[in-house]
Design a protein around this motif. Sequence first.
Motif, PDB file in Angstrom:
ATOM      1  N   LYS A 158      18.212  18.685   2.524  1.00  0.00           N
ATOM      2  CA  LYS A 158      18.198  19.699   3.578  1.00  0.00           C
ATOM      3  C   LYS A 158      17.508  19.281   4.871  1.00  0.00           C
ATOM      4  CE  LYS A 158      18.569  23.808   0.627  1.00  0.00           C
ATOM      5  NZ  LYS A 158      18.051  25.163   0.382  1.00  0.00           N
ATOM      6  N   ALA A 159      16.749  18.187   4.854  1.00  0.00           N
ATOM      7  CA  ALA A 159      15.984  17.845   6.052  1.00  0.00           C
ATOM      8  C   ALA A 159      16.188  16.426   6.549  1.00  0.00           C
ATOM      9  CB  ALA A 159      14.493  18.073   5.778  1.00  0.00           C
ATOM     10  N   LEU A 160      16.564  15.513   5.669  1.00  0.00           N
ATOM     11  CA  LEU A 160      16.570  14.091   6.026  1.00  0.00           C
ATOM     12  C   LEU A 160      17.437  13.786   7.231  1.00  0.00           C
ATOM     13  CD1 LEU A 160      15.813  11.143   5.481  1.00  0.00           C
ATOM     14  CD2 LEU A 160      17.700  11.031   3.845  1.00  0.00           C
ATOM     15  N   ARG A 161      18.668  14.241   7.196  1.00  0.00           N
ATOM     16  CA  ARG A 161      19.595  13.878   8.272  1.00  0.00           C
ATOM     17  C   ARG A 161      19.119  14.386   9.629  1.00  0.00           C
ATOM     18  NH1 ARG A 161      25.858  13.784   7.033  1.00  0.00           N
ATOM     19  NH2 ARG A 161      24.887  12.355   5.546  1.00  0.00           N
ATOM     20  N   ILE A 169       9.364   7.611   2.476  1.00  0.00           N
ATOM     21  CA  ILE A 169      10.407   7.927   1.508  1.00  0.00           C
ATOM     22  C   ILE A 169      10.304   9.405   1.149  1.00  0.00           C
ATOM     23  CG2 ILE A 169      11.428   7.342  -0.721  1.00  0.00           C
ATOM     24  CD1 ILE A 169      11.242   4.978   1.223  1.00  0.00           C
ATOM     25  N   LEU A 170      11.382  10.151   1.337  1.00  0.00           N
ATOM     26  CA  LEU A 170      11.418  11.536   0.865  1.00  0.00           C
ATOM     27  C   LEU A 170      11.819  11.500  -0.599  1.00  0.00           C
ATOM     28  CD1 LEU A 170      13.194  13.440   3.791  1.00  0.00           C
ATOM     29  CD2 LEU A 170      10.781  12.789   3.543  1.00  0.00           C
ATOM     30  N   ALA A 171      10.821  11.564  -1.488  1.00  0.00           N
ATOM     31  CA  ALA A 171      11.090  11.501  -2.923  1.00  0.00           C
ATOM     32  C   ALA A 171      11.567  12.834  -3.467  1.00  0.00           C
ATOM     33  CB  ALA A 171       9.834  11.053  -3.667  1.00  0.00           C
ATOM     34  N   CYS A 172      11.579  13.840  -2.631  1.00  0.00           N
ATOM     35  CA  CYS A 172      12.032  15.184  -3.002  1.00  0.00           C
ATOM     36  C   CYS A 172      13.537  15.304  -2.742  1.00  0.00           C
ATOM     37  CB  CYS A 172      11.269  16.216  -2.176  1.00  0.00           C
ATOM     38  SG  CYS A 172      11.799  17.922  -2.391  1.00  0.00           S
ATOM     39  N   ASN A 173      14.305  15.649  -3.778  1.00  0.00           N
ATOM     40  CA  ASN A 173      15.751  15.799  -3.605  1.00  0.00           C
ATOM     41  C   ASN A 173      16.096  16.918  -2.638  1.00  0.00           C
ATOM     42  OD1 ASN A 173      17.660  14.170  -5.635  1.00  0.00           O
ATOM     43  ND2 ASN A 173      15.668  14.462  -6.601  1.00  0.00           N
ATOM     44  N   ASP A 184       0.859  -1.186   0.000  1.00  0.00           N
ATOM     45  CA  ASP A 184       0.000   0.000   0.000  1.00  0.00           C
ATOM     46  C   ASP A 184       0.897   1.239   0.000  1.00  0.00           C
ATOM     47  OD1 ASP A 184      -2.275  -1.614   0.230  1.00  0.00           O
ATOM     48  OD2 ASP A 184      -2.134  -1.628   2.418  1.00  0.00           O
ATOM     49  N   TYR A 185       0.451   2.274  -0.703  1.00  0.00           N
ATOM     50  CA  TYR A 185       1.238   3.511  -0.790  1.00  0.00           C
ATOM     51  C   TYR A 185       0.358   4.723  -0.517  1.00  0.00           C
ATOM     52  CZ  TYR A 185       4.749   0.568  -3.002  1.00  0.00           C
ATOM     53  OH  TYR A 185       5.670  -0.425  -3.262  1.00  0.00           O
ATOM     54  N   LEU A 186       0.928   5.675   0.205  1.00  0.00           N
ATOM     55  CA  LEU A 186       0.254   6.939   0.486  1.00  0.00           C
ATOM     56  C   LEU A 186       1.180   8.078   0.078  1.00  0.00           C
ATOM     57  CD1 LEU A 186      -2.106   8.505   1.707  1.00  0.00           C
ATOM     58  CD2 LEU A 186      -0.985   8.320   3.943  1.00  0.00           C
ATOM     59  N   TYR A 187       0.779   8.817  -0.956  1.00  0.00           N
ATOM     60  CA  TYR A 187       1.596   9.908  -1.486  1.00  0.00           C
ATOM     61  C   TYR A 187       1.083  11.237  -0.941  1.00  0.00           C
ATOM     62  CZ  TYR A 187       3.964  12.912  -4.907  1.00  0.00           C
ATOM     63  OH  TYR A 187       4.742  13.871  -5.512  1.00  0.00           O
ATOM     64  N   LEU A 188       2.004  12.081  -0.501  1.00  0.00           N
ATOM     65  CA  LEU A 188       1.653  13.419  -0.026  1.00  0.00           C
ATOM     66  C   LEU A 188       2.461  14.458  -0.782  1.00  0.00           C
ATOM     67  CD1 LEU A 188       0.466  15.583   1.776  1.00  0.00           C
ATOM     68  CD2 LEU A 188       2.061  14.897   3.590  1.00  0.00           C
ATOM     69  N   GLY A 189       1.774  15.321  -1.520  1.00  0.00           N
ATOM     70  CA  GLY A 189       2.414  16.431  -2.217  1.00  0.00           C
ATOM     71  C   GLY A 189       2.083  17.739  -1.518  1.00  0.00           C
ATOM     72  N   ASP A 190       3.104  18.442  -1.058  1.00  0.00           N
ATOM     73  CA  ASP A 190       2.896  19.717  -0.349  1.00  0.00           C
ATOM     74  C   ASP A 190       2.828  20.866  -1.364  1.00  0.00           C
ATOM     75  OD1 ASP A 190       2.567  21.570   1.634  1.00  0.00           O
ATOM     76  OD2 ASP A 190       4.678  21.567   2.261  1.00  0.00           O
ATOM     77  N   ASN A 191       1.863  20.783  -2.261  1.00  0.00           N
ATOM     78  CA  ASN A 191       1.778  21.732  -3.368  1.00  0.00           C
ATOM     79  C   ASN A 191       1.523  23.165  -2.924  1.00  0.00           C
ATOM     80  OD1 ASN A 191       0.648  18.936  -4.248  1.00  0.00           O
ATOM     81  ND2 ASN A 191       1.470  19.860  -6.105  1.00  0.00           N
ATOM     82  N   TYR A 250       8.873  22.238   7.067  1.00  0.00           N
ATOM     83  CA  TYR A 250       7.804  21.732   6.201  1.00  0.00           C
ATOM     84  C   TYR A 250       7.881  20.211   6.056  1.00  0.00           C
ATOM     85  CZ  TYR A 250       6.759  26.501   4.500  1.00  0.00           C
ATOM     86  OH  TYR A 250       6.405  27.822   4.394  1.00  0.00           O
ATOM     87  N   THR A 251       9.094  19.706   5.828  1.00  0.00           N
ATOM     88  CA  THR A 251       9.267  18.271   5.620  1.00  0.00           C
ATOM     89  C   THR A 251       8.900  17.485   6.870  1.00  0.00           C
ATOM     90  OG1 THR A 251      11.044  18.712   4.030  1.00  0.00           O
ATOM     91  CG2 THR A 251      10.905  16.482   4.917  1.00  0.00           C
ATOM     92  N   LEU A 252       9.350  17.948   8.022  1.00  0.00           N
ATOM     93  CA  LEU A 252       9.029  17.256   9.274  1.00  0.00           C
ATOM     94  C   LEU A 252       7.520  17.235   9.506  1.00  0.00           C
ATOM     95  CD1 LEU A 252       9.896  15.890  11.893  1.00  0.00           C
ATOM     96  CD2 LEU A 252      10.154  18.179  12.917  1.00  0.00           C
ATOM     97  N   GLU A 253       6.853  18.329   9.199  1.00  0.00           N
ATOM     98  CA  GLU A 253       5.401  18.391   9.360  1.00  0.00           C
ATOM     99  C   GLU A 253       4.710  17.340   8.489  1.00  0.00           C
ATOM    100  OE1 GLU A 253       2.341  22.074  10.027  1.00  0.00           O
ATOM    101  OE2 GLU A 253       3.708  22.215   8.317  1.00  0.00           O
TER     102      GLU A 253
END
Length: 273
Positions: free
Chosen positions: A79-82, A70-74, A30-37, A53-56
């Motif tokens: 800038k946020a993953l680590r 998965i953070l699919a945004c480069n 199952d997949y749930l995609y979230l786009g912060d458009n 924004y990413t943490l939220e």
Amino acid sequence: MSSAPIGIFDSGYGGLTVMKDIVNELPQYDYLYLGDNARSPYGTRSFETIYHYTLECVKYLFSQNSHLVILACNTASAKALRSIQQKDLPNIDPERRVLGVIRPTAEIIGIHSKTGHVGILGTSGTVNSESYVMEIKQQFPELTVHQEACPMWVPLVENQEYDSDGADYFVKQHIDSILSKSNKIDTLLLACTHYPLLMDKIRQFVGDEITILSQGEIVAKSLANYLKRHPEIEQKCSQNGTRRFLTTDSTDDFNAHANVFWNKEINSEFIDL
């Protein structure tokens, strides 16, 4: 059956190109995609804003029972993953995981280069973060990494001008620029999830002698390998074959644009963060 989807986050639509390859590789989950458009683009924002924004968005996906995001945004990966992995996850839930798209690519890019010179094409935020340079150097210290920020490429794609004659100028401009940095570059990485839609244009100005890498397939295979190596995470990901799409902005706008990236009709849901 209860749903515990794999969460996939992007600042907008581009992450759908990664999700499409992930679903092709691992269709059972199952997949749930979230786009912060509503708050995109992320590429020109500060480290602090992108992290917030990413943490939220990650917390929201966790609230929907995602144990793996998965953070699919480069830009978010850069800038946020680590910070999220090291500072936030231990306090939120040490059993959950957040992964990015930079490391899987850095782990294999050197395999494709014979000259030892590779090029990174990305947003200004990704390039300025130096994340690819640092990650690649850890994996392949002998490689020389050249970078090029391509700020007009995302607007070209999102305005569906990626196949127009007008796109030629902006694509050629940045291809010429990065190739002028070294005549030894033999591998180019598209370090933005929008850029695969410009692949035909890029090939037109690059030629056949240079390898062009797109992230989706790389990330998909890396995720499959990760789940095999981490059964404790894999067992928490439900397998009903469902896909849901969320956006923080207009669903009509998301559905219309998302078709370009997903190649199928999408019916998204609005969420207010």
